[in-house]
Design an enzyme around this catalytic site. Structure first.
Site, short mmCIF file in Angstrom:
data_model
loop_
_atom_site.label_atom_id
_atom_site.label_comp_id
_atom_site.label_asym_id
_atom_site.label_seq_id
_atom_site.Cartn_x
_atom_site.Cartn_y
_atom_site.Cartn_z
N GLU A 60 -4.13 29.70 -32.30
CA GLU A 60 -4.76 29.84 -30.97
C GLU A 60 -3.81 29.54 -29.83
OE1 GLU A 60 -6.40 28.63 -33.54
OE2 GLU A 60 -8.25 29.77 -33.62
N HIS A 129 -17.80 22.13 -35.45
CA HIS A 129 -18.12 23.52 -35.15
C HIS A 129 -19.36 23.66 -34.27
CE1 HIS A 129 -15.21 24.63 -38.18
NE2 HIS A 129 -15.39 25.89 -37.90
#
Lengths: 324, 328
Positions: A60, A129
């Site tokens: 990322e 998450h």
């Protein structure tokens, strides 16, 4: 009017914009051959090819930086984070590079980049998450922060974000991807910074955005049966912020509550609460309240997750207290 | 000192131009150090003194449509790119006439027209930005090459590895130049690098590599040019390690007590400016000519200093300007 899912509306917005402007490309993990981890980019690889729908390795920070660098020289990247949870390893590029590039260069480098992907809490995904990060990004000048709650808004706001010359944090709600709604067939955009009254009412204003809108709407239905009339302001974008829409509503209802998916401490609701008391204090009949996620990481256990997340009953209970 | 004598008039004049640029950088920074010590420059001031041959030699291999991405130690790279010293000095002074209008400071020189893409202050963070600029060149099928400078300290951060991996898998036209000055602030390389030669990390990404000493400016140019040409041909990135040394501390606030005087003196004997001057003299340039060149540059720096001093501060209305760009 067509009925589309939230994900289809996002897909349509990207496809239409990419058809118009060859400088726009989509990059991220599994956006191409896999057709998108959440299928938002379904079919786009076939349409635009590998030069414009670009799969990345898991990195990322690296591909966020690629996006920023390419935007410095005029490309218009859409960078997909599979989920915003993973954006934290790219947050240096987002804040130290994207958000500041135009400022620290004295206006030489506009930053036409969209960072988008799935956000929000819930779904028994556990602590890493399952979290809402819009407050983190809304903290930073130089970024725009957009959080659509409906397919119609998702389409119009994403198109505006792609056309904007500033770095936009576009947080989609993972839980809403399959939700359906009417989307006009004619092309349209929704300006960033323009909220919407999603429900008219007279007794209290709920200020909310993204998935928390559904908690607000549910609570409004419950309370309506008790004779309480709720007005709902959906901000749609946190930066820029439609302050006047909030104030006008509060002037009418004299009470306000912020409902958000994120944590309470230094959360965006605190900012809204401050703005309301600062700017329309004399209209208030009650201190501004907030319904947020609990101040804990997310538990996997179903009952604890339920307890942690905001919901319609908590909203309704708080409002009843405020009107007592 | 092993010297390579310039053999013809063309290589003499080329070296003379490199010498001019290196002297310009050194005198600019000596003036900046002075201004810092009397409080005219604030914040951090990281000087490039000692490393001049790396920036000058590397950038000499570029065309005007190539791109340069630099670190917080960016003065030398900007001057080697040909940016005028006056707006650079004005930027250090925080003036409206600065190259980033006073919003950037020492670590954030930007000049879009010169394809000078900053001045970045987060160690290693700019490596993937450079890959992104190179990505854009490839996307548009333009043959521009991007050079990215960083120190050996940056080689240990994730951004370095992600940037190099992405550049390698997509064969991006970028040259990564590690200016190894052997200290990441106060941490010597032997305490930070598992493998001392940063350039061998290229093997991990199936990338071309090179390793050179950074005191001979034409040698730096020749080696970097090989990598730039390779990138321009579409054959992908190169990682080059250039061994060099900063004569000053990490920044003006660092007395550099972590290294010995003997070490510093040994490196000062390899001063790239001294070396270039010696070679020019061997090539037939009279010392008076070089003295005159240095005096002329000092005049230019004095003018830059006066320009910076006499320039206005940014208007207060600039505080909110540039946070967001104008709409499309």
């Amino acid at each position: 009017m067509a009925v589309l899912t939230y994900r289809e509306a996002l897909n349509r917005a990207m496809v239409e914009e990419m058809e118009k402007d060859p400088l726009i490309y989509l990059m991220g993990e599994e956006v191409g051959h896999y057709q998108g981890a959440y299928k938002v980019s379904q079919g786009m690889l076939d349409k635009f090819g590998e030069a414009r729908v670009i799969d990345t390795p898991i990195s990322e920070n690296g591909f966020a930086g690629i996006g920023v660098g390419s935007a410095m020289v005029g490309l218009r990247p859409i960078i997909e984070f599979m989920t915003w949870n993973f954006s934290l390893v790219a947050i240096d590029q987002i804040i130290n590079s994207a958000a500041k590039m135009n400022y620290m260069s004295g206006g030489q480098f506009p930053m036409p980049i969209v960072f988008r992907g799935a956000g929000g809490a819930g779904g028994r995904l556990g602590a890493q998450h399952s979290q809402a990060f819009e407050s983190w990004y809304a903290h930073c000048p130089g970024l725009k922060v957009v959080c659509p709650a409906t397919p119609k808004d998702a389409y119009g706001l994403l198109k505006s974000s792609i056309r904007d010359n500033n770095p936009t944090i576009f947080i989609e709600s993972e839980v809403l991807y399959g939700s359906k709604g009417e989307v006009p067939e004619q092309e349209y955009t929704i300006p960033l910074g323009l909220g919407e009254i999603k429900r008219k009412g007279t007794d209290i204003t709920i200020v909310t955005w993204s998935r928390a809108l559904s908690f607000a709407e549910e609570a409004a239905v419950i309370l309506e049966k008790e004779g309480i009339s709720v007005e709902i302001v959906d901000l749609r974008s946190l930066r820029p912020l439609d302050e006047n829409l909030i104030y006008e509503s509060v002037k009418k209802t004299n009470r306000a509550i912020v409902v958000e998916e994120g944590w309470p401490v230094a959360g965006f609701g605190a900012q809204i609460s401050h703005l309301i008391q600062k700017n329309v204090f004399s209209y208030l009949d009650h201190p501004v309240e907030r319904v947020t996620q609990m101040d804990v990481p997310m538990s996997y256990a179903a009952n604890l997750e339920r307890m942690s997340l905001p919901n319609a009953n908590r909203v309704a209970d708080t409002i009843r207290e405020m009107l007592r | 000192m092993v010297s390579s004598i310039p053999k013809d008039s063309q290589s003499v004049s080329e070296l003379q131009e490199f010498y001019r640029q290196m002297v310009l950088i050194r005198k600019f920074e000596e003036a900046a150090a002075k201004a810092y010590s009397v409080g005219k420059i604030g914040g951090f001031l990281h000087l490039y003194i000692g490393q001049e041959a790396v920036g000058v030699g590397s950038i000499a291999s570029l065309t005007p449509h190539d791109y340069i991405v630099s670190t917080y130690r960016d003065h030398g790279h900007a001057l080697a790119r040909g940016l005028h010293p006056s707006p650079l000095m004005a930027e250090l002074f925080g003036k409206a006439t600065g190259v980033s209008k006073g919003n950037g400071g020492s670590m954030h020189f930007f000049d879009k027209n010169a394809h000078f893409m900053g001045g970045h202050g987060i160690v290693g963070g700019h490596i993937s930005l450079a890959a992104g600029i190179a990505f854009a060149s490839k996307y548009r099928k333009e043959d521009s090459v991007t050079i990215c400078f960083f120190g050996e300290g940056a080689a240990n951060i994730g951004s370095f590895h992600e940037g190099l991996n992405l550049a390698a898998i997509w064969k991006l036209p970028v040259v990564f130049i590690c200016e190894n000055n052997h200290y990441a602030m106060g941490t010597p390389e032997y305490r930070a690098l598992a493998v001392k030669d940063v350039s061998v990390r290229a093997y991990a990404y199936d990338m071309a590599r090179d390793h050179i000493e950074g005191d001979e400016v034409r040698k730096v140019r020749d080696h970097v040019k090989v990598a730039v040409d390779r990138a321009r041909r579409g054959e992908g990135p190169t990682l080059i390690e250039v061994s060099t040394y900063r004569f000053r501390g990490h920044s003006m606030s660092d007395p550099a007590k972590y290294r010995t005087k003997e070490e510093l003196d040994a490196y000062k004997k390899k001063d790239p400016l001294m070396r270039a001057r010696h070679e020019l003299e061997l090539g037939g340039i009279k010392p008076e000519v070089l003295d005159k060149l240095e005096i002329d540059i000092q005049t230019q720096i004095d003018e830059a200093y006066a320009f910076a001093e006499n320039s206005p501060e940014p208007p207060l209305s600039q505080l909110h300007k540039y946070v967001y760009a104008e709409d499309k």
